[in-house]
Design an enzyme around this catalytic site. Structure first.
Site, PDB file in Angstrom:
ATOM      1  N   ALA A   1       5.670  11.779   0.049  1.00 25.14           N
ATOM      2  CA  ALA A   1       6.299  10.971   1.085  1.00 25.14           C
ATOM      3  C   ALA A   1       5.212  10.058   1.653  1.00 25.14           C
ATOM      4  O   ALA A   1       4.016  10.364   1.567  1.00 25.14           O
ATOM      5  CB  ALA A   1       6.866  11.874   2.171  1.00 25.14           C
TER       6      ALA A   1
ATOM      7  N   GLY B   1       6.193  15.265  -1.733  1.00 24.94           N
ATOM      8  CA  GLY B   1       7.561  14.826  -2.036  1.00 24.94           C
ATOM      9  C   GLY B   1       7.751  14.442  -3.506  1.00 24.94           C
ATOM     10  O   GLY B   1       8.877  14.476  -4.013  1.00 24.94           O
TER      11      GLY B   1
ATOM     12  N   GLU C   1       8.366  17.618  -5.244  1.00 20.60           N
ATOM     13  CA  GLU C   1       9.719  18.038  -4.835  1.00 20.60           C
ATOM     14  C   GLU C   1      10.802  17.218  -5.547  1.00 20.60           C
ATOM     15  O   GLU C   1      11.864  17.736  -5.881  1.00 20.60           O
ATOM     16  CB  GLU C   1       9.848  17.916  -3.310  1.00 20.60           C
ATOM     17  CG  GLU C   1       8.941  18.918  -2.588  1.00 20.60           C
ATOM     18  CD  GLU C   1       8.852  18.668  -1.099  1.00 20.60           C
ATOM     19  OE1 GLU C   1       8.308  17.607  -0.705  1.00 20.60           O
ATOM     20  OE2 GLU C   1       9.322  19.504  -0.316  1.00 20.60           O
TER      21      GLU C   1
ATOM     22  N   GLU D   1       0.704  19.607   1.495  1.00 19.74           N
ATOM     23  CA  GLU D   1       1.106  19.336   2.883  1.00 19.74           C
ATOM     24  C   GLU D   1       0.299  20.080   3.929  1.00 19.74           C
ATOM     25  O   GLU D   1       0.042  19.544   5.010  1.00 19.74           O
ATOM     26  CB  GLU D   1       2.608  19.670   3.074  1.00 19.74           C
ATOM     27  CG  GLU D   1       3.557  18.654   2.464  1.00 19.74           C
ATOM     28  CD  GLU D   1       3.919  18.953   1.016  1.00 19.74           C
ATOM     29  OE1 GLU D   1       3.229  19.785   0.374  1.00 19.74           O
ATOM     30  OE2 GLU D   1       4.885  18.366   0.528  1.00 19.74           O
TER      31      GLU D   1
HETATM   32  N1  CO8 Z   1       1.571   7.960   1.282  1.00 19.41           N
HETATM   33  C1  CO8 Z   1       1.133   6.723   1.552  1.00 19.41           C
HETATM   34  N2  CO8 Z   1       0.189   6.092   0.836  1.00 19.41           N
HETATM   35  C2  CO8 Z   1      -0.342   6.772  -0.208  1.00 19.41           C
HETATM   36  C3  CO8 Z   1       0.064   8.073  -0.540  1.00 19.41           C
HETATM   37  C4  CO8 Z   1       1.080   8.675   0.250  1.00 19.41           C
HETATM   38  N3  CO8 Z   1       1.546   9.902  -0.004  1.00 19.41           N
HETATM   39  N4  CO8 Z   1      -0.640   8.488  -1.614  1.00 19.41           N
HETATM   40  C5  CO8 Z   1      -1.469   7.464  -1.936  1.00 19.41           C
HETATM   41  N5  CO8 Z   1      -1.287   6.440  -1.094  1.00 19.41           N
HETATM   42  C6  CO8 Z   1      -1.978   5.137  -1.091  1.00 19.41           C
HETATM   43  C7  CO8 Z   1      -3.384   5.261  -0.553  1.00 19.41           C
HETATM   44  O1  CO8 Z   1      -3.389   5.234   0.877  1.00 19.41           O
HETATM   45  C8  CO8 Z   1      -4.031   4.046  -1.164  1.00 19.41           C
HETATM   46  O2  CO8 Z   1      -3.621   2.917  -0.431  1.00 19.41           O
HETATM   47  P1  CO8 Z   1      -4.732   1.739  -0.073  1.00 19.41           P
HETATM   48  O3  CO8 Z   1      -5.208   1.277  -1.424  1.00 19.41           O
HETATM   49  O4  CO8 Z   1      -3.909   0.733   0.667  1.00 19.41           O
HETATM   50  O5  CO8 Z   1      -5.797   2.411   0.723  1.00 19.41           O
HETATM   51  C9  CO8 Z   1      -3.348   3.941  -2.520  1.00 19.41           C
HETATM   52  O6  CO8 Z   1      -2.133   4.684  -2.425  1.00 19.41           O
HETATM   53  C10 CO8 Z   1      -4.186   4.521  -3.661  1.00 19.41           C
HETATM   54  O7  CO8 Z   1      -4.532   5.851  -3.293  1.00 19.41           O
HETATM   55  P2  CO8 Z   1      -6.059   6.369  -3.249  1.00 19.41           P
HETATM   56  O8  CO8 Z   1      -6.998   5.242  -2.977  1.00 19.41           O
HETATM   57  O9  CO8 Z   1      -6.109   7.548  -2.327  1.00 19.41           O
HETATM   58  O10 CO8 Z   1      -6.224   6.827  -4.778  1.00 19.41           O
HETATM   59  P3  CO8 Z   1      -7.185   7.969  -5.334  1.00 19.41           P
HETATM   60  O11 CO8 Z   1      -7.188   7.807  -6.814  1.00 19.41           O
HETATM   61  O12 CO8 Z   1      -8.485   7.968  -4.620  1.00 19.41           O
HETATM   62  O13 CO8 Z   1      -6.446   9.338  -4.938  1.00 19.41           O
HETATM   63  C11 CO8 Z   1      -4.546  10.791  -4.669  1.00 19.41           C
HETATM   64  C12 CO8 Z   1      -5.183   9.633  -5.471  1.00 19.41           C
HETATM   65  C13 CO8 Z   1      -5.341  12.104  -4.917  1.00 19.41           C
HETATM   66  C14 CO8 Z   1      -3.125  10.980  -5.168  1.00 19.41           C
HETATM   67  C15 CO8 Z   1      -4.582  10.456  -3.166  1.00 19.41           C
HETATM   68  O14 CO8 Z   1      -3.999   9.159  -2.990  1.00 19.41           O
HETATM   69  C16 CO8 Z   1      -3.827  11.416  -2.289  1.00 19.41           C
HETATM   70  O15 CO8 Z   1      -4.313  12.499  -2.008  1.00 19.41           O
HETATM   71  N6  CO8 Z   1      -2.614  11.008  -1.820  1.00 19.41           N
HETATM   72  C17 CO8 Z   1      -1.847  11.769  -0.900  1.00 19.41           C
HETATM   73  C18 CO8 Z   1      -1.173  12.918  -1.590  1.00 19.41           C
HETATM   74  C19 CO8 Z   1      -0.418  13.753  -0.591  1.00 19.41           C
HETATM   75  O16 CO8 Z   1      -0.984  14.369   0.298  1.00 19.41           O
HETATM   76  N7  CO8 Z   1       0.918  13.785  -0.762  1.00 19.41           N
HETATM   77  C20 CO8 Z   1       1.779  14.546   0.067  1.00 19.41           C
HETATM   78  C21 CO8 Z   1       2.286  13.684   1.172  1.00 19.41           C
HETATM   79  S1  CO8 Z   1       3.204  14.646   2.341  1.00 19.41           S
HETATM   80  C22 CO8 Z   1       4.679  14.835   1.610  1.00 19.41           C
HETATM   81  O17 CO8 Z   1       4.970  14.360   0.553  1.00 19.41           O
HETATM   82  C23 CO8 Z   1       5.608  15.660   2.392  1.00 19.41           C
HETATM   83  C24 CO8 Z   1       6.992  15.686   1.758  1.00 19.41           C
HETATM   84  C25 CO8 Z   1       7.985  16.192   2.694  1.00 19.41           C
HETATM   85  C26 CO8 Z   1       8.346  15.163   3.695  1.00 19.41           C
HETATM   86  C27 CO8 Z   1       9.416  15.693   4.548  1.00 19.41           C
HETATM   87  C28 CO8 Z   1      10.146  14.629   5.303  1.00 19.41           C
HETATM   88  C29 CO8 Z   1       9.549  14.125   6.551  1.00 19.41           C
END
Ligand code: CO8
Length: 254
Positions: A66, A111, A114, A134
């Site tokens: 998400a 997400g 999921e 999360e």
């Molecule tokens: N949300 C928003 N932006 C994201 C997300 C995300 N989940 N994942 C990556 N991005 C963005 C980064 O911010 C970055 O943007 P920018 O270039 O503008 O800074 C771009 O995508 C590229 O990402 P990275 O630079 O971080 O790329 P890396 O290769 O260094 O890392 C990863 C890749 C490991 C995937 C890293 O991006 C990461 O850890 N992402 C987050 C993963 C995460 O924690 N996901 C879970 C999110 S919480 C969730 O999904 C809860 C679901 C339930 C919701 C319930 C309803 C409310």
């Protein structure tokens, strides 16, 4: 509705949905969820569709979760509503009468994992990584992960993934039973289509009834959304998500 982030195409009885927001690793914001919902409705209303494939754009991510930027400032009530909204879209996928395949082409986190779990079958590329990170953000899985992950891989493995937040490789995910097949990235689309055709050739009446027997408990999903909202009664989601956006470790002290 314009479909800027979710592409839908039909290819000889197979529907293919591609989540396409590569600059954010295909993260699910409200627009993506709304477009996904409308694409699912279109598939449901297409009598010729015999199977559905869901995949992500590019070679890096299926869906990285998400959208963290959208969730940081939610109130507890808004968080419950957002969770219920995502759950409804994912349940609509699950409730399609046709077989659904997640073709996981990279990160499937939060997400994204999921979303893959809402499909009947998951196949992945060798570079795919799965995780429910999360707890590191001060929240719990809120799009059905606490319900569908234990159903898919058992409570013990689900607890390991959900409580550690660790990512698992495609190979580990295969060993756990989370994915059915792992193939080279370049073969993923063709293998997904081959499998979709194989499933689509079965009795669609029997497939629809067989699927229904596997649906999770609606009340468990409602409980997950309530618990998701309760996380926002603390300062932890704000700290966890700000830390991600500011690229620093989170400190959960209060
Ligand atoms: N949300 C928003 N932006 C994201 C997300 C995300 N989940 N994942 C990556 N991005 C963005 C980064 O911010 C970055 O943007 P920018 O270039 O503008 O800074 C771009 O995508 C590229 O990402 P990275 O630079 O971080 O790329 P890396 O290769 O260094 O890392 C990863 C890749 C490991 C995937 C890293 O991006 C990461 O850890 N992402 C987050 C993963 C995460 O924690 N996901 C879970 C999110 S919480 C969730 O999904 C809860 C679901 C339930 C919701 C319930 C309803 C409310």
């Amino acid at each position: 509705m314009s479909q800027d982030f979710v592409k839908l195409k039909f290819d000889d009885g197979i529907a293919i949905i591609t989540i396409s927001r590569p600059a954010s690793l295909n993260a699910l914001n409200s627009s993506v969820l709304a477009e996904l919902d409308s694409a699912i409705a279109e598939v449901r209303e297409s009598p010729a569709a015999r199977a559905l494939i869901i995949t992500g754009e590019g070679s890096k991510a299926f869906v990285a979760g998400a959208d963290i930027g959208e969730m940081a400032d939610l109130t507890p009530d808004e968080a419950v509503a957002f969770s219920r909204r995502g759950q409804a879209v994912f349940s609509a996928i699950e409730h399609l009468p046709i077989p659904t395949i997640a073709a996981v082409n990279g990160y499937a986190l939060g997400g994204g994992c999921e979303l893959a779990l809402a499909c009947d079958i998951r196949i992945s590329s060798e570079n795919a990584r799965f995780g429910q990170p999360e707890v590191g953000l001060g929240i719990i899985p809120g799009f059905g992960g606490t319900v569908r992950l234990p159903l898919a891989i058992g409570r013990s493995r689900a607890a390991y993934m959900i409580l550690t937040g660790k990512l698992v490789s495609a190979k580990e995910a295969h060993e756990m039973g989370l994915v059915a097949e792992v193939v080279p990235l370049e073969s993923l689309p063709s293998r997904a289509e081959e499998l979709a055709r194989e499933l689509g050739a079965k009795s669609y009446v029997a497939v629809a009834y067989a699927k229904r027997m596997l649906f999770p408990d609606d009340e468990a999903l409602a409980r997950e959304a309530r618990r998701f909202g309760q996380c926002f009664e603390s300062g932890h989601p704000k700290e966890g998500m700000s830390a991600f956006l500011e690229r620093r470790p989170a400190k959960f002290s209060d």
